[in-house]
Design a protein around this motif. Structure first.
Motif, short mmCIF file in Angstrom:
data_model
loop_
_atom_site.label_atom_id
_atom_site.label_comp_id
_atom_site.label_asym_id
_atom_site.label_seq_id
_atom_site.Cartn_x
_atom_site.Cartn_y
_atom_site.Cartn_z
N HIS A 65 0.83 -1.18 0.07
CA HIS A 65 0.19 0.11 0.02
C HIS A 65 1.02 1.16 0.04
N PRO A 81 -11.61 11.21 6.29
CA PRO A 81 -11.52 10.47 4.68
C PRO A 81 -10.09 9.81 5.03
N LEU A 82 -9.17 10.56 5.63
CA LEU A 82 -7.72 9.67 5.84
C LEU A 82 -8.11 8.62 6.91
N ARG A 84 -10.79 6.74 7.13
CA ARG A 84 -11.40 5.67 6.52
C ARG A 84 -10.56 4.94 5.57
N ARG A 85 -9.64 5.82 4.80
CA ARG A 85 -8.72 5.05 3.62
C ARG A 85 -7.80 4.28 4.58
N THR A 88 -9.37 0.81 5.94
CA THR A 88 -9.64 0.03 4.60
C THR A 88 -8.13 -0.56 4.43
N MET A 89 -7.08 0.31 4.15
CA MET A 89 -6.01 -0.22 3.78
C MET A 89 -5.21 -1.14 4.79
#
Length: 93
Positions: A65, A81-82, A84-85, A88-89
């Motif tokens: 990643h 947003p960060l 959440r990313r 997920t990562m």
């Protein structure tokens, strides 16, 4: 501990060697599941373009990643947003 290893490395010249050495040094049970995160740099060098691709070929695309460079981003703007990313990562609940 049954913890999953996360190998974080700056995405620059030498990253391939650094990640391979760290992966080889992990305990055998941790090696197949370790996640690799390349931290992007403010001024990427020419190797940054191919590091992720080569590591994906060596260890599997789903395990490699990129973490974007965020120094100039206001934390309040990117926090949700960060998060959440990153969740997920790194497959966090």
């Amino acid at each position: 501990l049954r913890a999953e290893a996360i190998v974080v490395c700056p995405n620059r010249l030498g990253a391939i060697n650094q990640v391979r050495l760290i992966m080889a040094g992990l305990p055998k049970p941790a090696q197949p599941t370790a996640t690799i995160v390349l931290a992007e740099q403010v001024a990427p060098d020419t190797s940054a373009n191919s590091n992720r691709q080569l590591l994906a070929e060596l260890f599997g695309r789903s395990r490699v990643h990129s973490l974007p460079w965020l120094r100039n981003v206001a934390p309040s703007v990117m926090a949700a947003p960060l998060r959440r990313r990153l969740d997920t990562m790194l497959r966090l609940p």
